[in-house]
Write a protein that holds these residues in place. Structure first.
Motif, PDB file in Angstrom:
ATOM      1  N   ASP A   1      39.145  39.485  33.047  1.00 24.97           N
ATOM      2  CA  ASP A   1      40.459  39.871  32.519  1.00 24.97           C
ATOM      3  C   ASP A   1      41.264  38.623  32.177  1.00 24.97           C
ATOM      4  O   ASP A   1      41.216  37.621  32.891  1.00 24.97           O
ATOM      5  CB  ASP A   1      41.211  40.702  33.569  1.00 24.97           C
ATOM      6  N   ILE A   2      42.006  38.678  31.093  1.00 21.05           N
ATOM      7  CA  ILE A   2      42.802  37.515  30.681  1.00 21.05           C
ATOM      8  C   ILE A   2      44.088  37.382  31.500  1.00 21.05           C
ATOM      9  O   ILE A   2      44.712  36.316  31.515  1.00 21.05           O
ATOM     10  CB  ILE A   2      43.153  37.567  29.176  1.00 21.05           C
ATOM     11  N   ASP A   3      44.492  38.457  32.172  1.00 24.50           N
ATOM     12  CA  ASP A   3      45.700  38.414  32.997  1.00 24.50           C
ATOM     13  C   ASP A   3      45.364  37.817  34.361  1.00 24.50           C
ATOM     14  O   ASP A   3      44.506  38.345  35.087  1.00 24.50           O
ATOM     15  CB  ASP A   3      46.270  39.823  33.169  1.00 24.50           C
ATOM     16  N   ASP A   4      46.022  36.714  34.713  1.00 30.90           N
ATOM     17  CA  ASP A   4      45.700  36.005  35.947  1.00 30.90           C
ATOM     18  C   ASP A   4      45.864  36.884  37.182  1.00 30.90           C
ATOM     19  O   ASP A   4      45.048  36.834  38.106  1.00 30.90           O
ATOM     20  CB  ASP A   4      46.583  34.758  36.090  1.00 30.90           C
ATOM     21  N   GLU A   5      46.932  37.677  37.229  1.00 30.35           N
ATOM     22  CA  GLU A   5      47.201  38.487  38.400  1.00 30.35           C
ATOM     23  C   GLU A   5      46.113  39.530  38.616  1.00 30.35           C
ATOM     24  O   GLU A   5      45.594  39.702  39.729  1.00 30.35           O
ATOM     25  CB  GLU A   5      48.567  39.170  38.259  1.00 30.35           C
ATOM     26  N   ARG A   6      45.742  40.244  37.534  1.00 31.39           N
ATOM     27  CA  ARG A   6      44.698  41.267  37.650  1.00 31.39           C
ATOM     28  C   ARG A   6      43.345  40.633  37.977  1.00 31.39           C
ATOM     29  O   ARG A   6      42.583  41.155  38.787  1.00 31.39           O
ATOM     30  CB  ARG A   6      44.604  42.083  36.360  1.00 31.39           C
ATOM     31  N   ARG A   7      43.062  39.500  37.341  1.00 29.92           N
ATOM     32  CA  ARG A   7      41.785  38.824  37.587  1.00 29.92           C
ATOM     33  C   ARG A   7      41.704  38.315  39.018  1.00 29.92           C
ATOM     34  O   ARG A   7      40.675  38.417  39.680  1.00 29.92           O
ATOM     35  CB  ARG A   7      41.627  37.666  36.590  1.00 29.92           C
ATOM     36  N   SER A   8      42.796  37.780  39.527  1.00 29.29           N
ATOM     37  CA  SER A   8      42.827  37.275  40.901  1.00 29.29           C
ATOM     38  C   SER A   8      42.671  38.407  41.900  1.00 29.29           C
ATOM     39  O   SER A   8      41.964  38.277  42.914  1.00 29.29           O
ATOM     40  CB  SER A   8      44.133  36.516  41.152  1.00 29.29           C
ATOM     41  N   LEU A   9      43.315  39.560  41.630  1.00 30.44           N
ATOM     42  CA  LEU A   9      43.202  40.708  42.525  1.00 30.44           C
ATOM     43  C   LEU A   9      41.764  41.233  42.543  1.00 30.44           C
ATOM     44  O   LEU A   9      41.221  41.586  43.606  1.00 30.44           O
ATOM     45  CB  LEU A   9      44.170  41.803  42.086  1.00 30.44           C
ATOM     46  N   ALA A  10      41.125  41.267  41.367  1.00 27.93           N
ATOM     47  CA  ALA A  10      39.727  41.705  41.303  1.00 27.93           C
ATOM     48  C   ALA A  10      38.826  40.743  42.063  1.00 27.93           C
ATOM     49  O   ALA A  10      37.886  41.161  42.750  1.00 27.93           O
ATOM     50  CB  ALA A  10      39.280  41.803  39.842  1.00 27.93           C
ATOM     51  N   LEU A  11      39.121  39.445  41.966  1.00 25.59           N
ATOM     52  CA  LEU A  11      38.340  38.452  42.694  1.00 25.59           C
ATOM     53  C   LEU A  11      38.507  38.635  44.198  1.00 25.59           C
ATOM     54  O   LEU A  11      37.538  38.524  44.961  1.00 25.59           O
ATOM     55  CB  LEU A  11      38.760  37.044  42.270  1.00 25.59           C
ATOM     56  N   LEU A  12      39.721  38.917  44.655  1.00 23.01           N
ATOM     57  CA  LEU A  12      39.967  39.169  46.077  1.00 23.01           C
ATOM     58  C   LEU A  12      39.086  40.308  46.586  1.00 23.01           C
ATOM     59  O   LEU A  12      38.403  40.182  47.600  1.00 23.01           O
ATOM     60  CB  LEU A  12      41.444  39.502  46.301  1.00 23.01           C
ATOM     61  N   HIS A  13      39.079  41.435  45.868  1.00 21.25           N
ATOM     62  CA  HIS A  13      38.281  42.593  46.291  1.00 21.25           C
ATOM     63  C   HIS A  13      36.792  42.259  46.257  1.00 21.25           C
ATOM     64  O   HIS A  13      36.025  42.690  47.143  1.00 21.25           O
ATOM     65  CB  HIS A  13      38.580  43.802  45.410  1.00 21.25           C
ATOM     66  N   TYR A  14      36.380  41.504  45.258  1.00 23.00           N
ATOM     67  CA  TYR A  14      34.962  41.140  45.147  1.00 23.00           C
ATOM     68  C   TYR A  14      34.545  40.244  46.306  1.00 23.00           C
ATOM     69  O   TYR A  14      33.484  40.454  46.913  1.00 23.00           O
ATOM     70  CB  TYR A  14      34.715  40.442  43.812  1.00 23.00           C
ATOM     71  N   LEU A  15      35.359  39.251  46.639  1.00 20.25           N
ATOM     72  CA  LEU A  15      35.036  38.365  47.755  1.00 20.25           C
ATOM     73  C   LEU A  15      34.967  39.145  49.067  1.00 20.25           C
ATOM     74  O   LEU A  15      34.103  38.883  49.911  1.00 20.25           O
ATOM     75  CB  LEU A  15      36.079  37.250  47.864  1.00 20.25           C
TER      76      LEU A  15
END
Length: 334
Positions: free
Chosen positions: A171-185
């Motif tokens: 995702d190009i949106d930093d907030e959404r991408r960071s939240l997705a990364l949190l869940h993935y980790l």
């Protein structure tokens, strides 16, 4: 800020600033759980860092707030206090998990400035080595902090491990991408420790170690403000180990502390907070009177000493400590 956050901040403020709110805290202890203090606050604000990281401005704000409402004491002072002589003013003890190098570089100067004691629980295999913590290495590589070549290489390794990336991580949106990364980790925590180690090895190593070294440990201990305890040796989740490996983890971590510290704490800190009856029995058999979990709650000297409650500190609730007060209120059991 959302209406929900405004409500929580208001409720947290009322909890600590009214006699009715403070009553459940009378004679109680609060144990806080931190991990990292980064060099700037903006880096700590993204969701995949927020839960484990605080920035220096937020951390200083938190320390000032704690001294206003609590008596800041060493962990053992809180744990060994006579319930009959505990003052009405609630006590708080700070704990840090893992043994990150920034505990010495960024957290300690502020702890020393405000004379707030803390306990740091070390994953001892990492101390004095260039081993990297998997969460940081994998997370920052996937975030793109080490370049796209390294990112795509790690993505291939993750696919081979049966953990392909979700679409939202592009995702190009930093907030959404960071939240997705949190869940993935968070989803990677269930992987076998050897697989996580292999994935970490696939990440760029960088020029600096992530963990404290033993001279830093001794320097911090010599200050009189900091004491150290074990947080596993390899940071393996203890409930997933067989009896022999569990014994090895407990023994190796304590031996390293005995060799590296003048007075290690008789307190174990479970990696990820995971524990069960078998793990607690082994921890007690290794001579530990106390152990720290991650369930929220007040310390009142009447619960299981081998699964002590703690409240997690994030960038958000360090910057707005009324949110932390709200969490304490939710976890309070008069």
């Amino acid at each position: 800020m959302s209406i929900k956050h405004v409500f929580k901040r208001t409720g947290g403020w009322l909890y600590l600033n009214t006699s009715l709110g403070r009553h459940p805290l009378r004679g109680a202890g609060v144990i806080l759980m931190l991990h990292r203090v980064l060099s700037n606050d903006r880096a700590a604000e993204l969701p995949h860092r927020n839960e484990l990281c605080v920035g220096p401005e937020a951390f200083e704000h938190l320390l000032i707030w704690l001294q206003r409402y609590f008596e800041c004491v060493p962990l053992m002072t809180l744990l060994l206090a006579d319930p009959e002589s505990v003052p009405n003013r609630p006590r708080v003890a700070l704990t840090f998990d893992d043994g990150w190098r920034d505990n010495a570089m960024n957290a300690f100067p502020l702890l020393r400035q405000y004379q707030v004691p803390a306990s740091i629980f070390l994953s001892t295999d990492f101390i004095g080595s260039r081993q990297h913590f998997w969460w940081e290495s994998i997370g920052e590589t996937l975030w793109g902090s080490h370049g796209q070549v390294a990112r795509h290489s790690l993505i291939e390794h993750l696919q081979h491990a049966g953990r392909p990336l979700p679409v939202l991580l592009d995702d190009i949106d930093d907030e959404r991408r960071s939240l997705a990364l949190l869940h993935y980790l968070q989803s990677l925590k269930s992987l076998d420790p050897r697989t996580l180690s292999d994935l970490t090895e696939a990440c760029p190593q960088g020029s600096q170690p992530q963990a404290l070294d033993w001279p830093q440990v001794r320097m911090l201990e010599d200050s009189g403000l900091i004491r150290f305890g074990p947080h596993g040796a390899s940071h393996a989740i203890l409930t997933g180990l067989d009896d022999q490996r569990l014994h090895e983890e407990l023994t190796r971590s304590w031996t390293a502390l005995e060799n590296g510290c003048a007075q290690p704490l008789p307190v174990y800190c479970y990696p990820n907070g995971d524990n069960d009856a078998r793990v607690r029995q082994q921890v007690a058999a290794h001579g530990f009177a106390f152990a720290l979990g991650t369930e929220a709650g007040l310390y009142r000297n009447d619960g299981d000493p081998l699964n002590l409650p703690r409240f997690g500190v994030s960038q958000r609730n360090a910057h707005h400590p009324e949110l932390l007060a709200w969490r304490i209120r939710r976890g309070a059991h008069p």
